[in-house]
Design a protein around this motif. Sequence first.
Motif, PDB file in Angstrom:
ATOM      1  N   PHE A  84      -9.163  11.150  -1.381  1.00 24.71           N
ATOM      2  CA  PHE A  84      -8.666  11.904  -0.234  1.00 24.71           C
ATOM      3  C   PHE A  84      -7.361  12.612  -0.603  1.00 24.71           C
ATOM      4  CE2 PHE A  84     -11.302   8.516   1.331  1.00 24.71           C
ATOM      5  CZ  PHE A  84     -12.079   9.138   2.301  1.00 24.71           C
ATOM      6  N   PRO A  85      -7.309  13.948  -0.501  1.00 28.67           N
ATOM      7  CA  PRO A  85      -6.119  14.701  -0.916  1.00 28.67           C
ATOM      8  C   PRO A  85      -4.818  14.222  -0.296  1.00 28.67           C
ATOM      9  CG  PRO A  85      -7.936  16.208  -0.511  1.00 28.67           C
ATOM     10  CD  PRO A  85      -8.408  14.842  -0.075  1.00 28.67           C
ATOM     11  N   VAL A  86      -4.845  13.846   0.976  1.00 24.39           N
ATOM     12  CA  VAL A  86      -3.602  13.424   1.619  1.00 24.39           C
ATOM     13  C   VAL A  86      -3.021  12.171   0.972  1.00 24.39           C
ATOM     14  CG1 VAL A  86      -4.618  11.947   3.417  1.00 24.39           C
ATOM     15  CG2 VAL A  86      -2.477  13.169   3.863  1.00 24.39           C
ATOM     16  N   ASN A  87      -3.876  11.343   0.368  1.00 20.47           N
ATOM     17  CA  ASN A  87      -3.357  10.141  -0.283  1.00 20.47           C
ATOM     18  C   ASN A  87      -2.533  10.478  -1.518  1.00 20.47           C
ATOM     19  OD1 ASN A  87      -4.280   8.321   1.586  1.00 20.47           O
ATOM     20  ND2 ASN A  87      -6.209   7.903   0.523  1.00 20.47           N
ATOM     21  N   ALA A  88      -2.827  11.602  -2.160  1.00 19.02           N
ATOM     22  CA  ALA A  88      -1.987  12.056  -3.266  1.00 19.02           C
ATOM     23  C   ALA A  88      -0.591  12.405  -2.757  1.00 19.02           C
ATOM     24  CB  ALA A  88      -2.619  13.270  -3.952  1.00 19.02           C
ATOM     25  N   VAL A  89      -0.538  13.065  -1.599  1.00 20.09           N
ATOM     26  CA  VAL A  89       0.750  13.423  -0.995  1.00 20.09           C
ATOM     27  C   VAL A  89       1.500  12.178  -0.547  1.00 20.09           C
ATOM     28  CG1 VAL A  89       1.844  14.670   0.915  1.00 20.09           C
ATOM     29  CG2 VAL A  89      -0.087  15.691  -0.297  1.00 20.09           C
ATOM     30  N   LEU A  90       0.777  11.235   0.047  1.00 21.33           N
ATOM     31  CA  LEU A  90       1.424  10.009   0.528  1.00 21.33           C
ATOM     32  C   LEU A  90       1.944   9.160  -0.630  1.00 21.33           C
ATOM     33  CD1 LEU A  90      -0.987   9.034   3.449  1.00 21.33           C
ATOM     34  CD2 LEU A  90       1.202  10.236   3.556  1.00 21.33           C
ATOM     35  N   ALA A  91       1.229   9.185  -1.744  1.00 28.33           N
ATOM     36  CA  ALA A  91       1.688   8.438  -2.920  1.00 28.33           C
ATOM     37  C   ALA A  91       3.051   8.937  -3.392  1.00 28.33           C
ATOM     38  CB  ALA A  91       0.667   8.554  -4.047  1.00 28.33           C
ATOM     39  N   LYS A  92       3.350  10.203  -3.100  1.00 29.78           N
ATOM     40  CA  LYS A  92       4.614  10.806  -3.530  1.00 29.78           C
ATOM     41  C   LYS A  92       5.694  10.782  -2.456  1.00 29.78           C
ATOM     42  CE  LYS A  92       5.118  12.981  -6.878  1.00 29.78           C
ATOM     43  NZ  LYS A  92       5.666  12.658  -8.203  1.00 29.78           N
ATOM     44  N   THR A  93       5.316  10.522  -1.208  1.00 29.26           N
ATOM     45  CA  THR A  93       6.300  10.682  -0.125  1.00 29.26           C
ATOM     46  C   THR A  93       6.587   9.413   0.677  1.00 29.26           C
ATOM     47  OG1 THR A  93       4.551  11.439   1.390  1.00 29.26           O
ATOM     48  CG2 THR A  93       5.754  13.130   0.167  1.00 29.26           C
ATOM     49  N   LEU A  94       5.704   8.408   0.631  1.00 29.13           N
ATOM     50  CA  LEU A  94       5.968   7.176   1.372  1.00 29.13           C
ATOM     51  C   LEU A  94       7.151   6.430   0.772  1.00 29.13           C
ATOM     52  CD1 LEU A  94       2.407   5.693   2.090  1.00 29.13           C
ATOM     53  CD2 LEU A  94       3.840   7.121   3.560  1.00 29.13           C
ATOM     54  N   GLN A  95       7.849   5.704   1.625  1.00 31.71           N
ATOM     55  CA  GLN A  95       9.023   4.951   1.180  1.00 31.71           C
ATOM     56  C   GLN A  95       8.892   3.489   1.579  1.00 31.71           C
ATOM     57  OE1 GLN A  95      12.553   6.881   2.650  1.00 31.71           O
ATOM     58  NE2 GLN A  95      11.892   8.907   1.973  1.00 31.71           N
TER      59      GLN A  95
END
Length: 204
Positions: free
Chosen positions: A35-46
């Motif tokens: 899922f593309p959004v999981n790539a973004v979340l892997a970089k932005t979640l804290q």
Amino acid sequence: MKIIFTTIPMKDKIEKLKYPVQGYKDLEYEHPVIFPVNAVLAKTLQKGERVKVVQLMNDSGSSKKNAEIFKTELKALNEKIGADISFFDVIEAFEESKEKHESRFRKLLDYLEPDAKIIADITFGQKTLPIVLFCVLNFAEKFFNAEIKHIIYGKAEFEKGEIKKGSQCIFDLTPLYYLNTLTSAMEASDGKSAIKTIDKFFAL
């Protein structure tokens, strides 16, 4: 906190891909994801931050199975991050009608919280979902003081039923959202004056 709105596909076959990012290279994740959004979340979640993930699903196809795959993938990515993630499902019939669009819109409003940072993924689902989500995001920004961080779309080209190698890419469509916000807030005496204002904006 973060609120994530993500569309869940109905199709049976979903592949794990590495997604280059057009423009926002700080969002680019080096590993493949389903899922593309999981790539973004892997970089932005804290670590420790509260995250509400709202899955937009249909009541047909492989939506429910794919929603579980989504959860499994994100939970695995989060093991090294340690965000506080909760999941919510918004399920509607696969039907294009005024009543269904309004029902989905109203349901999504219940997941908004004041001052949240919002990420939306419009990669999958019905063609009308991005419009519904844009309405929800506008509502969140106007009445909940939300910050719209990213609206992403994961592109992949198909050839003879298979994904064309190297065709995948994540596009951040957030500037389009804010362009709509700009035009909604603009004032001008007529169409020509409004176009001149837009031209000046684009020239900045």
